[in-house]
Design a protein around this motif. Structure first.
Motif, PDB file in Angstrom:
ATOM      1  N   GLY A   1       4.343  -7.674  -4.344  1.00 26.93           N
ATOM      2  CA  GLY A   1       3.314  -8.558  -3.811  1.00 26.93           C
ATOM      3  C   GLY A   1       2.770  -9.486  -4.884  1.00 26.93           C
ATOM      4  O   GLY A   1       2.590 -10.682  -4.658  1.00 26.93           O
ATOM      5  N   MET A   2       2.504  -8.949  -6.059  1.00 24.70           N
ATOM      6  CA  MET A   2       1.897  -9.728  -7.135  1.00 24.70           C
ATOM      7  C   MET A   2       2.891 -10.710  -7.753  1.00 24.70           C
ATOM      8  O   MET A   2       2.531 -11.851  -8.047  1.00 24.70           O
ATOM      9  CB  MET A   2       1.383  -8.766  -8.210  1.00 24.70           C
ATOM     10  CG  MET A   2       0.610  -9.431  -9.330  1.00 24.70           C
ATOM     11  SD  MET A   2      -0.809 -10.374  -8.707  1.00 24.70           S
ATOM     12  CE  MET A   2      -2.023 -10.058  -9.991  1.00 24.70           C
ATOM     13  N   THR A   3       4.121 -10.247  -7.965  1.00 27.50           N
ATOM     14  CA  THR A   3       5.115 -11.135  -8.590  1.00 27.50           C
ATOM     15  C   THR A   3       5.780 -12.028  -7.547  1.00 27.50           C
ATOM     16  O   THR A   3       6.633 -12.838  -7.882  1.00 27.50           O
ATOM     17  CB  THR A   3       6.202 -10.325  -9.323  1.00 27.50           C
ATOM     18  OG1 THR A   3       6.830  -9.448  -8.371  1.00 27.50           O
ATOM     19  CG2 THR A   3       5.612  -9.488 -10.450  1.00 27.50           C
ATOM     20  N   GLU A   4       5.404 -11.856  -6.297  1.00 24.99           N
ATOM     21  CA  GLU A   4       5.949 -12.655  -5.192  1.00 24.99           C
ATOM     22  C   GLU A   4       7.475 -12.540  -5.148  1.00 24.99           C
ATOM     23  O   GLU A   4       8.195 -13.527  -5.022  1.00 24.99           O
ATOM     24  CB  GLU A   4       5.480 -14.106  -5.291  1.00 24.99           C
ATOM     25  CG  GLU A   4       3.941 -14.184  -5.411  1.00 24.99           C
ATOM     26  CD  GLU A   4       3.379 -15.570  -5.121  1.00 24.99           C
ATOM     27  OE1 GLU A   4       3.557 -16.029  -3.993  1.00 24.99           O
ATOM     28  OE2 GLU A   4       2.774 -16.171  -6.031  1.00 24.99           O
ATOM     29  N   THR A   5       7.919 -11.316  -5.271  1.00 25.46           N
ATOM     30  CA  THR A   5       9.352 -11.050  -5.225  1.00 25.46           C
ATOM     31  C   THR A   5       9.717 -10.516  -3.839  1.00 25.46           C
ATOM     32  O   THR A   5       9.140  -9.537  -3.391  1.00 25.46           O
ATOM     33  CB  THR A   5       9.732  -9.996  -6.286  1.00 25.46           C
ATOM     34  OG1 THR A   5       9.181 -10.389  -7.543  1.00 25.46           O
ATOM     35  CG2 THR A   5      11.239  -9.855  -6.407  1.00 25.46           C
ATOM     36  N   PRO A   6      10.667 -11.148  -3.169  1.00 23.48           N
ATOM     37  CA  PRO A   6      11.061 -10.674  -1.839  1.00 23.48           C
ATOM     38  C   PRO A   6      11.680  -9.282  -1.927  1.00 23.48           C
ATOM     39  O   PRO A   6      12.407  -8.996  -2.882  1.00 23.48           O
ATOM     40  CB  PRO A   6      12.153 -11.668  -1.414  1.00 23.48           C
ATOM     41  CG  PRO A   6      12.162 -12.764  -2.422  1.00 23.48           C
ATOM     42  CD  PRO A   6      11.467 -12.273  -3.641  1.00 23.48           C
ATOM     43  N   ILE A   7      11.373  -8.445  -0.958  1.00 21.39           N
ATOM     44  CA  ILE A   7      12.000  -7.133  -0.955  1.00 21.39           C
ATOM     45  C   ILE A   7      11.875  -6.549   0.440  1.00 21.39           C
ATOM     46  O   ILE A   7      10.856  -6.746   1.102  1.00 21.39           O
ATOM     47  CB  ILE A   7      11.369  -6.222  -2.034  1.00 21.39           C
ATOM     48  CG1 ILE A   7      11.697  -4.737  -1.851  1.00 21.39           C
ATOM     49  CG2 ILE A   7       9.862  -6.322  -2.060  1.00 21.39           C
ATOM     50  CD1 ILE A   7      12.716  -4.297  -2.818  1.00 21.39           C
ATOM     51  N   VAL A   8      12.929  -5.889   0.899  1.00 26.19           N
ATOM     52  CA  VAL A   8      12.883  -5.243   2.210  1.00 26.19           C
ATOM     53  C   VAL A   8      12.959  -3.730   2.011  1.00 26.19           C
ATOM     54  O   VAL A   8      13.800  -3.230   1.261  1.00 26.19           O
ATOM     55  CB  VAL A   8      14.022  -5.735   3.126  1.00 26.19           C
ATOM     56  CG1 VAL A   8      14.016  -4.971   4.453  1.00 26.19           C
ATOM     57  CG2 VAL A   8      13.890  -7.233   3.378  1.00 26.19           C
ATOM     58  N   ILE A   9      12.052  -3.042   2.663  1.00 22.79           N
ATOM     59  CA  ILE A   9      11.982  -1.587   2.550  1.00 22.79           C
ATOM     60  C   ILE A   9      12.080  -0.991   3.949  1.00 22.79           C
ATOM     61  O   ILE A   9      11.319  -1.370   4.826  1.00 22.79           O
ATOM     62  CB  ILE A   9      10.630  -1.150   1.945  1.00 22.79           C
ATOM     63  CG1 ILE A   9      10.406  -1.834   0.596  1.00 22.79           C
ATOM     64  CG2 ILE A   9      10.548   0.363   1.821  1.00 22.79           C
ATOM     65  CD1 ILE A   9       8.958  -1.790   0.131  1.00 22.79           C
ATOM     66  N   VAL A  10      12.995  -0.065   4.126  1.00 21.25           N
ATOM     67  CA  VAL A  10      13.006   0.665   5.387  1.00 21.25           C
ATOM     68  C   VAL A  10      12.242   1.969   5.173  1.00 21.25           C
ATOM     69  O   VAL A  10      12.574   2.740   4.279  1.00 21.25           O
ATOM     70  CB  VAL A  10      14.434   0.969   5.868  1.00 21.25           C
ATOM     71  CG1 VAL A  10      14.392   1.806   7.146  1.00 21.25           C
ATOM     72  CG2 VAL A  10      15.207  -0.314   6.105  1.00 21.25           C
ATOM     73  N   GLU A  11      11.227   2.179   5.984  1.00 24.12           N
ATOM     74  CA  GLU A  11      10.445   3.411   5.897  1.00 24.12           C
ATOM     75  C   GLU A  11      10.762   4.234   7.145  1.00 24.12           C
ATOM     76  O   GLU A  11      10.261   3.955   8.230  1.00 24.12           O
ATOM     77  CB  GLU A  11       8.949   3.075   5.819  1.00 24.12           C
ATOM     78  CG  GLU A  11       8.122   4.104   5.036  1.00 24.12           C
ATOM     79  CD  GLU A  11       7.575   5.259   5.875  1.00 24.12           C
ATOM     80  OE1 GLU A  11       8.359   5.882   6.619  1.00 24.12           O
ATOM     81  OE2 GLU A  11       6.374   5.559   5.769  1.00 24.12           O
ATOM     82  N   GLY A  12      11.618   5.201   6.991  1.00 27.85           N
ATOM     83  CA  GLY A  12      12.031   6.051   8.117  1.00 27.85           C
ATOM     84  C   GLY A  12      11.093   7.247   8.205  1.00 27.85           C
ATOM     85  O   GLY A  12      11.159   8.155   7.382  1.00 27.85           O
ATOM     86  N   GLN A  13      10.248   7.233   9.216  1.00 28.87           N
ATOM     87  CA  GLN A  13       9.213   8.266   9.289  1.00 28.87           C
ATOM     88  C   GLN A  13       9.749   9.629   9.743  1.00 28.87           C
ATOM     89  O   GLN A  13      10.700   9.715  10.505  1.00 28.87           O
ATOM     90  CB  GLN A  13       8.118   7.837  10.267  1.00 28.87           C
ATOM     91  CG  GLN A  13       7.415   6.575   9.859  1.00 28.87           C
ATOM     92  CD  GLN A  13       6.706   5.940  11.044  1.00 28.87           C
ATOM     93  OE1 GLN A  13       5.527   6.118  11.225  1.00 28.87           O
ATOM     94  NE2 GLN A  13       7.446   5.220  11.868  1.00 28.87           N
ATOM     95  N   ARG A  14       9.079  10.651   9.320  1.00 36.45           N
ATOM     96  CA  ARG A  14       9.317  12.016   9.781  1.00 36.45           C
ATOM     97  C   ARG A  14       7.967  12.718   9.736  1.00 36.45           C
ATOM     98  O   ARG A  14       7.023  12.197   9.130  1.00 36.45           O
ATOM     99  CB  ARG A  14      10.360  12.690   8.897  1.00 36.45           C
ATOM    100  CG  ARG A  14       9.934  12.828   7.461  1.00 36.45           C
ATOM    101  CD  ARG A  14      11.109  13.225   6.580  1.00 36.45           C
ATOM    102  NE  ARG A  14      10.685  14.177   5.574  1.00 36.45           N
ATOM    103  CZ  ARG A  14      11.450  14.576   4.570  1.00 36.45           C
ATOM    104  NH1 ARG A  14      12.685  14.113   4.431  1.00 36.45           N
ATOM    105  NH2 ARG A  14      11.014  15.464   3.694  1.00 36.45           N
ATOM    106  N   PRO A  15       7.846  13.868  10.372  1.00 32.47           N
ATOM    107  CA  PRO A  15       6.509  14.462  10.469  1.00 32.47           C
ATOM    108  C   PRO A  15       5.959  14.894   9.115  1.00 32.47           C
ATOM    109  O   PRO A  15       6.636  15.585   8.349  1.00 32.47           O
ATOM    110  CB  PRO A  15       6.726  15.676  11.375  1.00 32.47           C
ATOM    111  CG  PRO A  15       7.993  15.381  12.119  1.00 32.47           C
ATOM    112  CD  PRO A  15       8.836  14.614  11.155  1.00 32.47           C
ATOM    113  N   GLY A  16       4.749  14.471   8.832  1.00 35.88           N
ATOM    114  CA  GLY A  16       4.062  14.857   7.607  1.00 35.88           C
ATOM    115  C   GLY A  16       2.903  15.742   7.963  1.00 35.88           C
ATOM    116  O   GLY A  16       2.877  16.272   9.071  1.00 35.88           O
TER     117      GLY A  16
END
Ligand SMILES: Cc1ncc(C[n+]2csc(CCOP(=O)(O)OP(=O)(O)O)c2C)c(N)n1
Ligand SMILES: Cc1ncc(C[n+]2csc(CCOP(=O)(O)OP(=O)(O)O)c2C)c(N)n1
Ligand code: SF4
Ligand code: SF4
Ligand SMILES: [Mg+2]
Ligand SMILES: [Mg+2]
Lengths: 584, 286, 286, 584
Positions: free
Chosen positions: A300-315
């Motif tokens: 966010g700060m360096t304004e660098t593009p990035i895609v993250i997949v967050e695959g949820q599971r029960p916490g």
């Protein structure tokens, strides 16, 4: 006997056109997933459409897993309650699931291993192990016998199964013919001995070719189609499948997949690769995402593009590693200290997973900021029969990326130049005559560390400004049957199919119900959501969590309180029936 | 011809007398000596006094998080291996917060030069013990003195069979320039750990303390063979009255870039993206 | 007298033929042999197949996060050093995700026994390469084979001057029990890295593969002196046709507990809390 | 000259009873903080009350820092605009701050180093360096000369300063007498040459003894008083001071302070120590907290008490390491995947910091869950003159902690037993006859890993149930002057003082304004907040961030939208004047 308490009585098996469910249960290692997947393929090839879900434990052998396939003559994206054929590879399957089989259904089991009496369902006693040994030469082929037996029961064409098995086992380098013989033995056994009694013959519909694809595969293909060239990740269920798929395509597709030492390295490597100019991805689950949070802020700060997949599971925490949940939404929306723009996409089906990955990369590059695609075990591990994935719909927009010739025209390059849109044209390191500087500290236009508090103020505004453009890119939620609907069901992510089918069931029963499914969740589409909420008399949010996270976000963003939450947090996905029961 | 002034950057914010000035100078001279242009070089730094170094240069810079110098450097190198990538880190940064990346980047043997400003203390946060602080080193957070044995980066790097392991000292600038140049030219991962006095917070390991102890291996032990791993391990343990500087270990290993088949086609960032095979790819799913 | 059945736990969920069964048995026998009662023992584990071990025992258990076995073990030991604390970890867990803690816990020399189930693969997540997987090891995520050199925990532990470094093998249960007992009795940090076949996912380093290679140092090299650090480093490099098991390195170092003056008064958790000095303390601020 | 644009014209210097501000500016290493602290002490000893703030850069030497002390004859907790005396140890101080000095104010500077002409303020040219060398024997004592000069200007009693300097330098082992001589030279120089012209003599009020304490010291003392026995942390501004303070007290107070290798280790060590039975703490800033998030969830899942101080600074990412901000609130509220209860406390003054630390440990142990105390650089680094810290108000309630004798009566111990309150009585490992088992995976009552989904459901409910008890412990927000007030100012954390003084200023000008300050923020005190919002005509949320985080939370939790946000995100704290300007 049969206390059918767990099958709600509004179950509609067989009332809609074709609707047929087969559940295979057994211990990990017995190959339930293979049977489920193979049968799904066989029916897909026959012109049907399948939806396949997996329920498994966090162990490699033993325990109890199931794979359930639903077959229809149209698009299907949800699993309803009850099964038509239960294939029991072990006794536990019968103990746990016999009550899901209604009168007229069948239970395929190996009477030489399991003793069964008194069932409302037809008992299809097939010597699975013996046939596997005798015909296939090895007891481990009993799952193939079972697959054959299921088809034989319906007298479905055997050849597609034979082809599938051959193809599959040849790839695996195993004895394909042995498997086919085992399957055929199962087929003939039930076709000859039980198909009349069961009396639900099924024939291929047509030979229209369709795909069978899982959520994880769709996410991975979406990344490939979008030109992702770098992925670094650390294994974590349910997202490992994305890494595995892409790792198998590196040579062919010219990408690098690096297994990092931990999730911190994973996201930071991806950020480094993106800074250097290639579209970069990482994928994880909630626990790994926790470790990526600092990197998220760095992007966010360096304004660098990035895609993250967050695959949820029960916490929370390690939780139930192989089950499903949707309890990471607020965390993902607010992850990392400080404030910076982000986009959060929450696909509900395999197709959406594919297309939204493309969109994720475009948004990340256009707005030079992180984009998170949220998945969960239900989306990741389920399989859909779909018509096609249309790559021509996947455009590649790298945003304001300066080419060497653009740079030549410019008078000095500043990576974080102030602009009206908040977007600073991006150059890549390595271009002659310029340098590309960025910093996790607050920085000036050139990217150098600064403690000038006027620049600070302007940089904050510049970064936040990007939210406007980003917000305008967000598509309104998908609605279905909302025209004049009194009740509105609202969901996000993997609940799409269950919601839609709940709406169909309710409306078939005379209710007036519509749905709104949010698959582009942040920046929040407040306007269309507000309108939809205002049009309905009652609004229910349906979420796989314990506290109703989307409902809270709706309240913040629209000021509206929904009528109620329909929640589920036992690690299993919603069925339409469960949603309907929740309305009562 | 590249000149020193091409690498001139922002005004420095280090303390007077800080060893970092010499490191800055040495990095600049090393690059100028190798005739590398600023746009060919990427410095990736962490957070700490060392992390500011790239701002005082003028070249591509990614000033990342505390402890996370190596992962973005690795990602950037894999994305564009034509860049000369130098990772700049502090001792706390690299051996404390980022210790895991230190080990695993060595395992990868990626062609990056890691420069560690080892002042045996946390400078920017005002003087807590760092992993390389010596037992007994007293600080406000360690009022009884440090209990933990000092982290020996040379020893660990040799143990992990790092392909280039060297130690420099800010009081020996020319020697340091030579080491940096060798490290940059080395094909594979290169560690240059630099003894750097911090006059503000390390009153034990002062310039004089180091000066009195360091000796150049090449001068005093001309027969020393940095390719001998056992000898290197032994040398790595020398600390106290006599501290060796110079190239301590060196071995041949395939780099990550050499092993990654996709990179044989050139830098990833320059490879065109061809989607024509997509329809064929989808066949798997039919 | 403590008996094996006192340590009987939940039903196991490992695969048939897994080396973990032997480790479980060896840990139980070691504790029984030392006549330790379950309430005196604390097992701290991470996440992975190894992480499940404590559930199959019956003793105090803190099953923590993947990679984070050592920090809670350290915290618990410092809070109550009368507990016998054993950290149970996997190779991915301890050398991958948790690599930084591995190094720094060695530096602390806290009196914990670290048992690593080293199957050279990620078991629970279905067969990706782990840090100890060998170069060329092919998995679904490493279809070209592993590029990185294998992490050698023994070598790194010796490089960090760990006070007790041993390797065991699940095929040598009694030998393993002996090592575990020595490690538990050792005053300081003890590493027992255990070669553990994973029949489900590691088809290279099978039981037979290990069996054919391992040899007991004490049998074959009776003169071997684990107190000789150089010899230990050399021994740590042996891998391939012949793999040494047994105590590889051993040295005397002050433990963290010995150095921490507050612990001289007994376990922290048992020290009464006396606030009577508070008014006096506030005087600083007047 | 003097373009007073930066001093709003409603500034009230000298109109209220006593209100006197001294700002010392110079380069890092010149000892501004020492001067500020010393002067604050001197006046505190004289019966005045001080509030001291620090503004410094992220560097050890050079650059530009200031230390500003405000002296009143009553409690003071905010810094207003403008200064009465500016002490310039370098030229930059004059360039940056001369306009803050109104007519009648003074600028102390060293005319032998800095040339100054044309000022509205009195120019107090003191040869700081020369006096330091001549009288103290070393130029570095020029800050002592300056401190003396400031006092001399007001003809304040010199002795307290001499005593302070002696005490301080003897502790540091430095030449105390030299310093005193230098200070005296400064004192005499201004007393003789300038005090008439300046004409604002000040004498000690009384000899009532009060404390001078910083936010960090108060947090640390709060932990000590609460019986904290273990702290593990990794240095990070602005929270390092807590670690430093406690590390200095380990022998005396019987606690262990361990510097961890990273923040992940820090929180996990603290969790381990807490599991084993001692009250445990960690402290960090946003970046370090990012790395602690997974551990936070571990504490939630294993129901291990833990207190975390999150000292905010401007983000995102490394941001401005030594400045202040309040932009981590939503992150802290939602940090970690999955759902579990937590409490978040947000003290606004040194006293609150102290007492809320005590409460934090009690809540953590009673509800067996993480408690986060949010601080920021402004709270952490500022000093307050306060009457006292009353340890008798700090009770220690360890919650349901079973003693050996309780356990002896029990029939088998289950760490996570289901109970009506959701709280399972806690035993410590080491108790004969029982074992204490817990797991980051979902677990059964004994603490063993389970995949039984019924147990899962019940465990989720059990954990969430604790929110009820926890919620009931939260005190309603502090209100001030709200009776009949038309406008309500709302804040949280370190803005307390600025808010209160803004209210006073506004009401003195005839406005009708009240304030509500939330220092126990989560579980959110929705009821009292709703009531307060309903009573006022206009409500403004005042926050040191760019997006108005508390305002959003208020909307979610109460459904109410506030009239507006008064925001600041340049790294500096609010002044009352800035808040008032924001209302216009
Ligand atoms: C995650 C995180 N933790 C802590 C910090 C605070 N911090 C900044 S620099 C530093 C240590 C500096 O020591 P070192 O790496 O040795 O560098 P030096 O300043 O001595 O060059 C720390 C702890 C941070 N920025 N980020
Ligand atoms: C932070 C985090 N990342 C990833 C995972 C997923 N995960 C669970 S076990 C494991 C690896 C297991 O390998 P190893 O430590 O070698 O243990 P084994 O199963 O082989 O005994 C991984 C990656 C996790 N639980 N948490
Ligand atoms: S604190 Fe130490 S390392 Fe940092 S700039 Fe000053 S002298 Fe150098
Ligand atoms: S996967 Fe491997 S390590 Fe895990 S239980 Fe099975 S055999 Fe053992
Ligand atoms: Mg340092
Ligand atoms: Mg393993």
């Amino acid at each position: 006997m049969g206390d059918f308490c767990r099958v709600p009585n509004y179950i509609k098996v067989g009332i809609l056109s074709l609707d047929f469910k087969i559940k295979i249960g057994g211990a990990a290692g017995q190959g339930m997933q293979t049977v489920g997947h193979t049968l799904s393929h066989v029916f897909t090839k026959g012109g049907y459409q399948a939806f396949l879900i997996q329920d498994y434990q966090s162990r490699i052998r033993g325990g109890h897993n199931t794979s359930t396939v639903r077959i229809r003559d149209g698009y299907v994206s949800a699993m309803t309650e009850g099964v038509d054929v239960l294939i029991a590879l072990n006794k536990e399957t019968i103990d746990l699931h016999r009550e899901e089989v209604p009168q007229g259904g069948a239970i395929i089991y190996d009477g030489e291993k399991i003793k069964l009496t008194q069932q409302d369902a037809c008992l299809i006693n097939v010597p699975l192990d013996r046939l596997a040994s005798e015909k296939g030469g090895n007891k481990i082929y009993s799952n193939s016998v079972a697959a054959g037996a299921a088809l034989g029961l319906m007298r479905y064409d055997f050849n597609p199964l034979a082809d599938m098995l051959k193809e599959m086992f040849i790839q695996k380098g195993e004895a394909a013919e042995d498997n086919v013989r085992a399957a055929r033995a199962g087929y003939e056994f039930t076709a000859n001995n039980f198909s009349r009694q069961f009396n639900r013959n099924l024939t291929p519909l047509n030979d229209r070719r369709r795909m069978l694809i899982s959520g994880n595969e769709a996410l991975a293909l979406g990344a490939l189609a979008a030109g992702c060239k770098f992925m670094s990740a650390y294994p974590m269920t349910p997202s490992t499948g994305i890494t595995t798929y892409l790792a198998g395509k590196t040579r062919e597709w010219g990408l690098i997949v690096e297994q990092a030492e931990d999730e911190i390295a994973a996201i930071n490597m991806a950020i480094g690769a993106s800074y250097a100019g290639v579209r970069s991805l990482t994928a994880t689950s909630g626990g790994g995402f926790c470790l990526m949070v600092e990197g998220l802020g760095l992007a966010g700060m360096t304004e660098t593009p990035i895609v993250i997949v967050e695959g949820q599971r029960p916490g929370p925490s390690t939780g139930l590693p192989t089950r499903t949940e949707q309890a990471d939404l607020e965390f993902v929306l607010h992850a990392a200290h400080g404030e910076f723009p982000r986009a959060v996409l929450t696909p509900g089906t395999a197709e959406e997973a594919f297309y939204l990955m493309g969109k994720a990369f475009n948004l990340a590059e256009k707005y030079q900021t992180p984009v998170i695609v949220m998945s969960d075990q239900h989306l990741a591990d389920s399989y859909w029969t779909i018509d096609n994935l249309d790559i021509s719909r996947v455009t590649i927009d790298r945003g304001e990326l300066l080419a060497t010739k653009d740079l030549a025209k410019m008078d000095g390059y500043k990576r974080h130049a102030f602009t009206d849109s908040g977007i600073s044209p991006r150059a890549l390191p390595g271009e002659p005559g310029i340098v590309v500087v960025t910093d996790s500290d607050e920085h000036d236009e050139e990217g150098h560390l600064t403690e000038d508090l006027d620049i600070r103020r302007r940089m904050v505004r510049k970064r936040m400004k990007k939210l406007e453009g980003l917000g305008a890119e967000i598509a309104p939620p998908r609605t279905y049957s909302t025209e004049g609907a009194k009740t509105l069901l609202i969901g996000w992510g993997s609940t799409y199919g269950a919601l839609k089918e709940a709406v169909d069931m309710l409306n078939a029963d005379g209710a007036s119900t519509g749905m709104m499914h949010i698959s582009e969740l942040w920046p929040f589409p407040a306007e269309p959501v507000t309108k939809a909420l205002e049009r309905a008399e009652k609004c229910f949010v349906v979420e796989n969590n314990a506290t109703g996270q989307l409902a809270r976000i709706i309240r913040t963003e629209t000021g509206k309180k929904v009528t109620g939450n329909i929640l589920k947090f036992d690690g299993l996905p919603f069925s339409p029936e469960y949603i309907i029961a929740g309305l009562k | 011809m590249v000149e020193l002034k091409d690498y001139q950057g922002q005004e420095t914010a280090w303390c007077p007398g800080c060893g970092n000035f010499m490191i800055l100078r040495a990095v600049q001279e090393a690059l100028v000596g190798l005739d590398m242009e600023p746009h060919e070089v990427l410095l990736v730094s962490g957070i700490g006094q060392s992390g500011k170094l790239p701002h005082y240069m003028k070249c591509n810079t990614f000033n990342s998080l505390h402890g996370r110098t190596l992962p973005p450097a690795t990602g950037a190198k894999l994305a564009n291996h034509e860049l000369t990538v130098i990772a700049i880190a502090g001792d706390g940064d690299c051996y404390g917060e980022g210790g895991n990346h230190f080990m695993h980047t060595i395992r990868r043997n990626i062609n990056i030069t890691l420069v560690v400003h080892n002042n045996q203390v946390y400078g920017l946060t005002k003087g807590q013990a760092s992993p390389t602080s010596e037992i007994g080193f007293v600080t406000k957070v360690q009022p009884e003195g440090v209990f933990e044995s000092a982290f020996n980066p040379i020893s660990v790097a040799v143990a992990l069979n790092a392909s280039f392991v060297a130690r420099g000292f800010t009081g020996e600038k020319n020697h340091l320039v030579g080491l940096l140049q060798k490290a940059i030219q080395h094909d594979g991962f290169a560690l240059v750990d630099i003894l750097q006095p911090c006059p503000s917070f390390n009153k034990l390991n002062t310039f004089k303390w180091y000066k009195d102890r360091v000796y150049k291996i090449e001068d005093e032990e001309p027969g020393y063979d940095p390719r001998d791993r056992m000898a290197a391990f032994q040398k790595a343990q020398e600390w106290g009255d006599r501290i060796p500087i110079g190239l301590i270990y060196h071995c041949e290993r395939l780099t990550m870039e050499e092993q990654e088949p996709v990179l044989a086609r050139g830098p990833l960032v320059k490879q065109p993206f061809d989607r024509s095979g997509f329809e064929k790819l989808l066949k798997e799913f039919y």
